[in-house]
Design a protein around this motif. Sequence first.
Motif, PDB file in Angstrom:
ATOM      1  N   VAL A 285     -42.759 -51.439  71.543  1.00  0.00           N
ATOM      2  CA  VAL A 285     -41.716 -51.004  70.682  1.00  0.00           C
ATOM      3  C   VAL A 285     -41.019 -49.813  71.438  1.00  0.00           C
TER       4      VAL A 285
ATOM      5  N   SER B 171     -41.354 -45.099  68.662  1.00  0.00           N
ATOM      6  CA  SER B 171     -42.266 -45.698  67.879  1.00  0.00           C
ATOM      7  C   SER B 171     -43.694 -45.778  68.296  1.00  0.00           C
TER       8      SER B 171
ATOM      9  N   GLY C 146     -42.761 -45.210  62.660  1.00  0.00           N
ATOM     10  CA  GLY C 146     -42.323 -46.573  62.700  1.00  0.00           C
ATOM     11  C   GLY C 146     -42.442 -47.436  61.492  1.00  0.00           C
TER      12      GLY C 146
ATOM     13  N   LYS D 183     -39.143 -48.307  65.002  1.00  0.00           N
ATOM     14  CA  LYS D 183     -39.546 -49.815  65.117  1.00  0.00           C
ATOM     15  C   LYS D 183     -38.585 -50.840  64.291  1.00  0.00           C
TER      16      LYS D 183
END
Length: 493
Positions: A13, A17, A65, A366
């Motif tokens: 990610v 994130s 995220g 994310k």
Amino acid sequence: MRHRHVVAASRSVAPASAAGSAAASEPLQLAASSGNAKPGSFWNEMHVLTQDNAASSSQQRERVGVNASAMGSAWPEVRVVPELDRLLGSLGGWRQRLSDYGFDFTLTYMAEGMSNAVGGRRQGFDYSHQVVMGTDFDLEKMFGLKGLSFHMLGVQRAGRSVATDYLEKTGLIQPQQDYGAGGNVLYKLVYMYFEESLLNKKLVVDVGRMPANIKFGTSYFGCYALNSIICAHPTAISVSSKWRSWPFSQWGAMARFNPGYHLYAQAGVFEASATEGGQAGFNFSFAPLGYVIPVELGWEPALGKDKLTGHYKIGGYFDTSDHPDPFTAIDGSPILISHKPARIEHQRGAWYVGADQMVWRFGPAKDQGLILFGLAGWNEGSSLAGQTQYTAGIISQGMFPSRITDAVSLFWTWQSVNRKITRLQELEYDLGYPLKNGVTLPQSNFQVLELTYTAFLTRGLKLLPDLQYIVHPDATRSYPNALEAGFRLLAQF
């Protein structure tokens, strides 16, 4: 909160994130935002209670995220949901306390209402719902058993299927994912297994009762859609097979190895049984008719300076159990003509390729970007219901800075019926016999075009308005092309 599955741990990610994961591992850094209050102090507890009653900001969702996956905490890759994506928040700090002692839990309510607005057999509306209840025990924290954990999850389902009530007769197409393979169960065990992490989590072994394809050939991006054709697995290569998805359960074991470089390899062996857990999933008998052996290789990179995440996989399965050929007799003649016993197929299976790739990043959270999605599967067996499936999709998540977890998704799927079934139906039709399974014409193929918007209403609550256009309901031209209109409501506690 801690992601227990290597699938989640190995996911690449963006840096923000990753920082979010660290933030989620503590009680949202609440002590830091409450002045000089010490952890566990009265003032810190008051801040936790205040935070539980507040809606999360866009910046907070970006930091941890929060994901727009429609399956929410039911999906292994995002099962441990950040507190900011739960209606009940931290429960006054008790959720984190329990996690510190090795206990995490999941409670999710998902409702889907769908109407057959145009075409199909007739017009009408149906509702179904699913309650997901899961527990995770970290046995290393509890008893010092290094790397060992235990996972258990079940579902309660109720409602009716718009597919068989209004769209077509066979249930080949299921516009409501939470109805799936069947509704109306008080409680059905989906999985119950031990997980052992070895070699610094490079090797993870699962042993117990679980669906054979819960971690093979799947993608939680598929569950940005409502139709079960891709949520949560390609139905053409799994329906009526022993390579099953939830809510079914089987005895089995699997291992996943992550050598690094964003690569993984995994394989398993599962019981091919007649019961597959039974109606409630608590039939623990072991009486294999054969074995299902799935394998998968994957690459999960984060490309370029913007960390454009992707997931690429190729895999398949072998089923060693015996199944009758639907068309051919033991002497090679059509069963319908010779009336001789069916030829027995001693091995069958399927293989697939799938990918999703972010091609443009809107922000650091994310999956905040433009994502392309593709999946193709092919059956290698005369006794399976489906033959081939192709799916393509595009997902745009977090286009608007203030709505970073909202997503617009468009999917198209083409799926064909097994050629042996089509040949049998053609012969029945030519001879004037009634066709099996209640269809009126030989089945060939169908298409589903689906448009969904995932709206983050408040933390732990998502609404997904949905439109589905279905070409050739029942994989025949018996009924007009249909338009399904409905919604999914997802509440995570």
